[in-house]
Design a protein around this motif. Structure first.
Motif, PDB file in Angstrom:
ATOM      1  N   TYR A  87      27.761 -10.800   7.844  1.00  0.00           N
ATOM      2  CA  TYR A  87      27.451 -10.000   6.718  1.00  0.00           C
ATOM      3  C   TYR A  87      28.652  -9.581   6.514  1.00  0.00           C
ATOM      4  O   TYR A  87      29.264  -8.550   7.855  1.00  0.00           O
ATOM      5  CB  TYR A  87      25.949  -9.962   7.162  1.00  0.00           C
ATOM      6  N   CYS A 111      15.853 -15.468  -0.595  1.00  0.00           N
ATOM      7  CA  CYS A 111      15.536 -14.739   0.985  1.00  0.00           C
ATOM      8  C   CYS A 111      13.953 -14.454   1.298  1.00  0.00           C
ATOM      9  O   CYS A 111      12.977 -13.769   0.332  1.00  0.00           O
ATOM     10  CB  CYS A 111      17.129 -13.553   1.045  1.00  0.00           C
ATOM     11  N   ALA A 168      13.399 -12.333   4.364  1.00  0.00           N
ATOM     12  CA  ALA A 168      13.418 -11.379   5.285  1.00  0.00           C
ATOM     13  C   ALA A 168      12.501 -11.144   6.404  1.00  0.00           C
ATOM     14  O   ALA A 168      12.534 -10.436   7.140  1.00  0.00           O
ATOM     15  CB  ALA A 168      14.534 -10.306   5.106  1.00  0.00           C
ATOM     16  N   PRO A 195      14.762  -3.183   4.840  1.00  0.00           N
ATOM     17  CA  PRO A 195      14.433  -5.276   4.846  1.00  0.00           C
ATOM     18  C   PRO A 195      14.386  -6.546   5.980  1.00  0.00           C
ATOM     19  O   PRO A 195      14.357  -6.674   6.117  1.00  0.00           O
ATOM     20  CB  PRO A 195      14.784  -5.697   3.184  1.00  0.00           C
ATOM     21  N   CYS A 196      15.937  -5.690   6.790  1.00  0.00           N
ATOM     22  CA  CYS A 196      15.848  -6.766   7.738  1.00  0.00           C
ATOM     23  C   CYS A 196      16.949  -5.881   8.709  1.00  0.00           C
ATOM     24  O   CYS A 196      17.432  -4.738   8.228  1.00  0.00           O
ATOM     25  CB  CYS A 196      17.040  -8.322   6.926  1.00  0.00           C
ATOM     26  N   LEU A 206      20.393  -6.392   8.830  1.00  0.00           N
ATOM     27  CA  LEU A 206      22.204  -6.287   7.778  1.00  0.00           C
ATOM     28  C   LEU A 206      21.571  -4.870   7.052  1.00  0.00           C
ATOM     29  O   LEU A 206      22.819  -4.311   6.644  1.00  0.00           O
ATOM     30  CB  LEU A 206      22.202  -7.130   7.529  1.00  0.00           C
ATOM     31  N   MET A 207      20.565  -4.458   6.790  1.00  0.00           N
ATOM     32  CA  MET A 207      20.585  -3.610   5.396  1.00  0.00           C
ATOM     33  C   MET A 207      19.105  -2.726   5.998  1.00  0.00           C
ATOM     34  O   MET A 207      18.132  -3.097   6.611  1.00  0.00           O
ATOM     35  CB  MET A 207      20.363  -4.060   4.784  1.00  0.00           C
ATOM     36  N   TYR A 235      14.980  -7.785  -3.217  1.00  0.00           N
ATOM     37  CA  TYR A 235      16.325  -8.170  -1.838  1.00  0.00           C
ATOM     38  C   TYR A 235      16.072  -9.754  -2.143  1.00  0.00           C
ATOM     39  O   TYR A 235      15.402 -10.547  -2.501  1.00  0.00           O
ATOM     40  CB  TYR A 235      14.820  -7.923  -0.256  1.00  0.00           C
ATOM     41  N   GLY A 236      16.844 -10.020  -2.111  1.00  0.00           N
ATOM     42  CA  GLY A 236      17.510 -11.349  -1.489  1.00  0.00           C
ATOM     43  C   GLY A 236      18.912 -11.466  -2.967  1.00  0.00           C
ATOM     44  O   GLY A 236      19.047 -10.008  -3.499  1.00  0.00           O
ATOM     45  N   ARG A 237      19.683 -12.351  -2.983  1.00  0.00           N
ATOM     46  CA  ARG A 237      20.844 -12.552  -4.072  1.00  0.00           C
ATOM     47  C   ARG A 237      20.368 -12.992  -5.314  1.00  0.00           C
ATOM     48  O   ARG A 237      19.388 -13.309  -5.866  1.00  0.00           O
ATOM     49  CB  ARG A 237      21.660 -14.246  -3.199  1.00  0.00           C
ATOM     50  N   CYS A 288      23.590  -7.495  -1.175  1.00  0.00           N
ATOM     51  CA  CYS A 288      22.834  -9.343  -1.068  1.00  0.00           C
ATOM     52  C   CYS A 288      23.623  -9.885  -1.293  1.00  0.00           C
ATOM     53  O   CYS A 288      23.087 -11.469  -0.346  1.00  0.00           O
ATOM     54  CB  CYS A 288      21.102  -9.317  -0.837  1.00  0.00           C
ATOM     55  N   CYS A 292      25.120 -12.548   1.207  1.00  0.00           N
ATOM     56  CA  CYS A 292      24.158 -12.781   2.372  1.00  0.00           C
ATOM     57  C   CYS A 292      23.601 -14.527   2.062  1.00  0.00           C
ATOM     58  O   CYS A 292      23.160 -14.793   1.426  1.00  0.00           O
ATOM     59  CB  CYS A 292      23.292 -11.909   2.114  1.00  0.00           C
ATOM     60  N   CYS A 320      18.463 -14.597   9.570  1.00  0.00           N
ATOM     61  CA  CYS A 320      17.383 -13.807   9.577  1.00  0.00           C
ATOM     62  C   CYS A 320      16.790 -13.123   7.781  1.00  0.00           C
ATOM     63  O   CYS A 320      15.327 -12.909   7.807  1.00  0.00           O
ATOM     64  CB  CYS A 320      18.003 -11.961   9.681  1.00  0.00           C
ATOM     65  N   GLY A 321      17.188 -14.078   6.697  1.00  0.00           N
ATOM     66  CA  GLY A 321      16.688 -14.511   5.783  1.00  0.00           C
ATOM     67  C   GLY A 321      16.658 -15.529   5.211  1.00  0.00           C
ATOM     68  O   GLY A 321      15.376 -15.881   4.544  1.00  0.00           O
ATOM     69  N   TYR A 322      17.557 -16.587   5.818  1.00  0.00           N
ATOM     70  CA  TYR A 322      17.307 -17.203   4.593  1.00  0.00           C
ATOM     71  C   TYR A 322      16.720 -19.039   5.669  1.00  0.00           C
ATOM     72  O   TYR A 322      16.183 -19.813   5.890  1.00  0.00           O
ATOM     73  CB  TYR A 322      18.696 -17.954   4.658  1.00  0.00           C
TER      74      TYR A 322
HETATM   75  S1  SF4 Z   1      19.670 -11.338   1.054  1.00  0.00           S
HETATM   76 FE1  SF4 Z   1      20.769 -10.783   3.258  1.00  0.00          FE
HETATM   77  S2  SF4 Z   1      21.012  -8.770   3.084  1.00  0.00           S
HETATM   78 FE2  SF4 Z   1      19.982  -9.039   1.539  1.00  0.00          FE
HETATM   79  S3  SF4 Z   1      17.712  -8.931   2.675  1.00  0.00           S
HETATM   80 FE3  SF4 Z   1      17.865 -11.243   3.397  1.00  0.00          FE
HETATM   81  S4  SF4 Z   1      19.040 -10.952   4.590  1.00  0.00           S
HETATM   82 FE4  SF4 Z   1      19.015  -8.769   4.603  1.00  0.00          FE
END
Ligand code: SF4
Ligand code: SF4
Length: 334
Positions: free
Chosen positions: A202, A255, A257, A271-272, A274-275, A295-297, A303, A306, A310-312
């Motif tokens: 990431y 995601c 998270a 939120p996780c 990574l961020m 949050y999320g793609r 994101c 990502c 941890c998110g998926y």
């Molecule tokens: S997509 Fe990745 S970076 Fe974004 S909140 Fe979810 S786990 Fe965290």
């Protein structure tokens, strides 16, 4: 040895309890970061860039245990920084095991042989050794020669002493399906670790090298090709089948998270891991005061690339729970 039956059963029971209690957000695993200091300077690391006064801090044992008890997760992954630098890491580990938490101790292995006497093999404990590639590739990634050999020796010694040993490998866009196969074949067949975790890197904002992170399509192609020829079934990967489908691009998820939250010396990270959009004192507060829909793609540009576990992975585990066929597939380990 795959995921021990005891651990799978415990996770299944935990998930069922959450469902019966109509709890819609709960942790499966907590990423516990009791310090940020490390004895390496890996190229993609987003943790060791903190100022010296932060890197000097060590989380007290009571604080770590209280956080895990409050959240209630059945699994804990202790990371950092390098957890073995923490003078009381064996106490934190032992206290979590006493509370029947399944603990993964993530380490770059440099201090593993020296500190191994402080730990005991247990069905609740596994080492998670960071190995990004074969010798040249790994030493390059951690910017230090000799680390691969040290890690391999530590893994062998831990297995000799009866510990459960897993590995954690991060892939970058300099990897090819062949380099993925080379390292996973080695870990699976030669070193015979119990299980392997894999992760597309990431792009941490704090990481010094921003050029070598994989995009979503690149990740999917890399894993689709690497998993071919029966490799995916043969490798003892420590992931749910639907998460592996996700990495290959066969399914897509949003995601979740909150399922693998991170607790560090700053508190619960939003939120996780990574961020960082701030911290809360409790997991409850994290869940209740975070707007997860942001949050999320496709929702937050940070994101965009990502595909981290941890998110998926929680999304995949929850999708597994909702589907009997997928539950059976997960139990069979495919
Ligand atoms: S997509 Fe990745 S970076 Fe974004 S909140 Fe979810 S786990 Fe965290
Ligand atoms: S071993 Fe882990 S914490 Fe240490 S520099 Fe490398 S990625 Fe960062």
């Amino acid at each position: 040895m795959g995921v021990p039956v005891r651990q799978s059963m415990r996770l299944g029971t935990y998930l069922l309890k959450q469902k019966l209690a109509h709890r819609d957000k709960f942790p499966l695993l907590v990423e516990l970061e009791p310090l940020f200091a490390c004895n390496l300077a890996c190229v993609g690391c987003g943790k060791i860039q903190y100022p010296a006064h932060i890197l000097k801090q060590r989380m007290p044992v009571e604080q770590a245990i209280a956080a895990i008890e409050e959240a209630g997760a059945p699994m804990v992954s202790i990371a950092g920084g390098e957890p073995l630098i923490h003078p009381e890491i064996h106490v934190i580990t032992a206290e979590l095991i006493k509370r029947k938490r399944f603990v993964y101790l993530c380490t770059n292995a440099l201090l593993m042989k020296k500190k191994m006497d402080k730990f005991k093999p247990s069905p609740y404990f596994a080492w998670a050794v960071h190995i990004d590639g074969l010798r040249e590739r790994h030493d390059q990634s951690v910017y230090q020669e000799g680390v691969f050999v040290e890690a391999v020796e530590a893994v062998k010694e831990a297995k000799r002493r009866g510990f459960r040993v897993t590995t954690n490998t991060t892939f970058f866009n300099t990897d090819t399906p062949q380099t993925v196969r080379d390292v996973l074949d080695y870990l699976n067949d030669d070193l015979q670790v119990d299980q392997m975790m894999i992760s597309p890197a990431y792009a941490y904002e704090k990481a010094p090298d921003q050029e070598h992170f994989l995009g979503v399509e690149e990740t999917r192609e890399l894993f689709r090709k690497a998993f071919g020829d029966g490799n995916r079934k043969r490798w003892r990967l420590n992931h749910s089948p639907l998460f592996l489908d996700f990495l290959e691009g066969k399914v897509d998820y949003q995601c979740t998270a909150w399922g693998i939250p991170s607790y560090s010396i700053f508190g619960w990270q939003r939120p996780c891991y990574l961020m960082s959009d701030g911290y809360t004192k409790t997991y409850k507060e994290l869940v209740e005061t975070t707007d997860w829909s942001k949050y999320g793609r496709g929702r937050d540009p940070r994101c965009a690339n990502c595909m981290a576990h941890c998110g998926y992975e929680p999304s995949a585990v929850l999708a597994t729970m909702d589907n009997l066929k997928e539950s059976l597939r997960a139990f069979a380990g495919r």
